[in-house]
Design a protein around this motif. Sequence first.
Motif, PDB file in Angstrom:
ATOM      1  N   LEU A  25      -2.415  -7.993  -3.319  1.00  0.00           N
ATOM      2  CA  LEU A  25      -1.625  -7.448  -4.437  1.00  0.00           C
ATOM      3  C   LEU A  25      -1.537  -5.849  -4.325  1.00  0.00           C
ATOM      4  N   SER A  26      -2.419  -5.250  -3.590  1.00  0.00           N
ATOM      5  CA  SER A  26      -2.549  -3.763  -3.748  1.00  0.00           C
ATOM      6  C   SER A  26      -1.256  -2.930  -3.223  1.00  0.00           C
ATOM      7  N   SER A  27      -0.524  -3.579  -2.732  1.00  0.00           N
ATOM      8  CA  SER A  27       0.715  -2.934  -2.689  1.00  0.00           C
ATOM      9  C   SER A  27       1.831  -2.886  -3.752  1.00  0.00           C
ATOM     10  N   LEU A  28       1.682  -3.674  -4.604  1.00  0.00           N
ATOM     11  CA  LEU A  28       2.544  -3.467  -5.661  1.00  0.00           C
ATOM     12  C   LEU A  28       2.194  -2.569  -6.865  1.00  0.00           C
ATOM     13  N   THR A  29       2.171  -1.222  -6.426  1.00  0.00           N
ATOM     14  CA  THR A  29       1.483  -0.274  -7.331  1.00  0.00           C
ATOM     15  C   THR A  29       2.552  -0.046  -8.494  1.00  0.00           C
ATOM     16  N   SER A  30       3.716  -0.471  -8.655  1.00  0.00           N
ATOM     17  CA  SER A  30       4.507  -0.457  -9.994  1.00  0.00           C
ATOM     18  C   SER A  30       4.684  -1.573 -10.866  1.00  0.00           C
ATOM     19  N   LEU A  31       3.774  -2.617 -10.424  1.00  0.00           N
ATOM     20  CA  LEU A  31       3.438  -3.776 -11.264  1.00  0.00           C
ATOM     21  C   LEU A  31       3.036  -3.398 -12.788  1.00  0.00           C
ATOM     22  N   GLN A  32       3.514  -3.988 -13.830  1.00  0.00           N
ATOM     23  CA  GLN A  32       3.410  -3.653 -15.126  1.00  0.00           C
ATOM     24  C   GLN A  32       2.743  -4.886 -15.771  1.00  0.00           C
TER      25      GLN A  32
ATOM     26  N   SER B 134      -7.600   1.550 -10.012  1.00  0.00           N
ATOM     27  CA  SER B 134      -7.394   2.691  -9.274  1.00  0.00           C
ATOM     28  C   SER B 134      -5.975   2.568  -8.427  1.00  0.00           C
ATOM     29  N   ILE B 135      -5.482   1.435  -8.513  1.00  0.00           N
ATOM     30  CA  ILE B 135      -4.115   1.279  -7.827  1.00  0.00           C
ATOM     31  C   ILE B 135      -2.976   0.760  -8.795  1.00  0.00           C
ATOM     32  N   LEU B 136      -3.143  -0.110  -9.631  1.00  0.00           N
ATOM     33  CA  LEU B 136      -1.977  -0.413 -10.383  1.00  0.00           C
ATOM     34  C   LEU B 136      -1.899   0.341 -11.634  1.00  0.00           C
ATOM     35  N   LEU B 137      -1.609   1.665 -11.367  1.00  0.00           N
ATOM     36  CA  LEU B 137      -1.484   2.585 -12.751  1.00  0.00           C
ATOM     37  C   LEU B 137      -0.398   2.322 -13.534  1.00  0.00           C
ATOM     38  N   SER B 138       0.609   1.710 -13.366  1.00  0.00           N
ATOM     39  CA  SER B 138       1.764   1.162 -14.053  1.00  0.00           C
ATOM     40  C   SER B 138       1.707   0.201 -15.131  1.00  0.00           C
TER      41      SER B 138
END
Length: 103
Positions: A16-23, A42-46
């Motif tokens: 899932l680490s590539s889903l950086t815009s996941l809310q 650290s990755i899913l900042l959104s």
Amino acid sequence: CLGECKSVTDVGFSSLSSLTSLQDLDTGGTNIGNACVLALASILLSLRNLSLGGCSSVTDVGFSSLSSLTSLQDLSVEYTNVGAQTGRLLSSLPSMTDYRGRI
């Protein structure tokens, strides 16, 4: 929603680490641990909505890393090992409107 998927672990979560815009993310009842939560923070900042309810392998080490998620509005850490001090920290995040867990 990954809730109650017992086969999801820290290793599986790395996909899932590539889903950086996941809310929104529901990992409640999975077998993730601190490594997963540290990576998530650290990755899913959104992230705005996160459920970790029932993730009993996550400790205050993992939970405290969530303080970097300044957009987090809704957090469930019910039925976990979150400590009172960490609970107070998380419940007071700037955008938090709905915190469910120990305070």
